[in-house]
Scaffold this active site. Sequence first.
Site, PDB file in Angstrom:
ATOM      1  N   GLY A   1      -3.391 -45.582  -3.746  1.00  0.00           N
ATOM      2  CA  GLY A   1      -3.671 -44.864  -2.510  1.00  0.00           C
ATOM      3  C   GLY A   1      -4.672 -45.552  -1.609  1.00  0.00           C
ATOM      4  O   GLY A   1      -5.095 -44.987  -0.614  1.00  0.00           O
ATOM      5  N   CYS A   2      -5.054 -46.761  -1.957  1.00  0.00           N
ATOM      6  CA  CYS A   2      -5.954 -47.545  -1.111  1.00  0.00           C
ATOM      7  C   CYS A   2      -5.142 -48.634  -0.433  1.00  0.00           C
ATOM      8  O   CYS A   2      -4.281 -49.256  -1.058  1.00  0.00           O
ATOM      9  CB  CYS A   2      -7.064 -48.192  -1.935  1.00  0.00           C
ATOM     10  SG  CYS A   2      -8.237 -47.024  -2.630  1.00  0.00           S
ATOM     11  N   GLN A   3      -5.431 -48.861   0.829  1.00  0.00           N
ATOM     12  CA  GLN A   3      -4.754 -49.922   1.563  1.00  0.00           C
ATOM     13  C   GLN A   3      -5.134 -51.279   0.975  1.00  0.00           C
ATOM     14  O   GLN A   3      -4.299 -52.153   0.800  1.00  0.00           O
ATOM     15  CB  GLN A   3      -5.126 -49.845   3.037  1.00  0.00           C
ATOM     16  CG  GLN A   3      -4.384 -50.836   3.896  1.00  0.00           C
ATOM     17  CD  GLN A   3      -4.726 -50.648   5.372  1.00  0.00           C
ATOM     18  OE1 GLN A   3      -5.565 -49.847   5.733  1.00  0.00           O
ATOM     19  NE2 GLN A   3      -4.062 -51.403   6.214  1.00  0.00           N
TER      20      GLN A   3
END
Length: 137
Positions: free
Chosen positions: A50-52
Amino acid sequence: MNIKEKQEKIIAEYSAYTDWMDKYQKIIEAGKHLPPMDEYQKTDDKLIRGCQAKVWLDATIKDGKVFFNADSDTLITKGLIALIINVLNGETAMDILKTELFFPNQIGLKEHLDPTRANGLLNMIKQIKLTALSAGK
């Protein structure tokens, strides 16, 4: 220093800056103080989803306390995870789980991070708590 005091210290440090470029620079500096993870530790099972940016998180338990190690492939994200780790490192899993991290909102991260990075910050906090829970078993 307890978790609340660590958060208050961060708030005091960041309140000295009125320009957000200076705050970003301070966040980047926090990341530079985070010891790098060895490449062999940067495995898919340690990636925070869920982190870019790519963010890896690992934890160990010593004398009932959780100690985190993390790294990222971007400077800002590495600084953000470093700030969180600085607050929660060396605490018990139970204390980490019940802690409400208030410093990100108090220093203005909610308003100054783009939505993708803000979502990543929430995912980092969530994963740190899950990792603490797993490490504490």
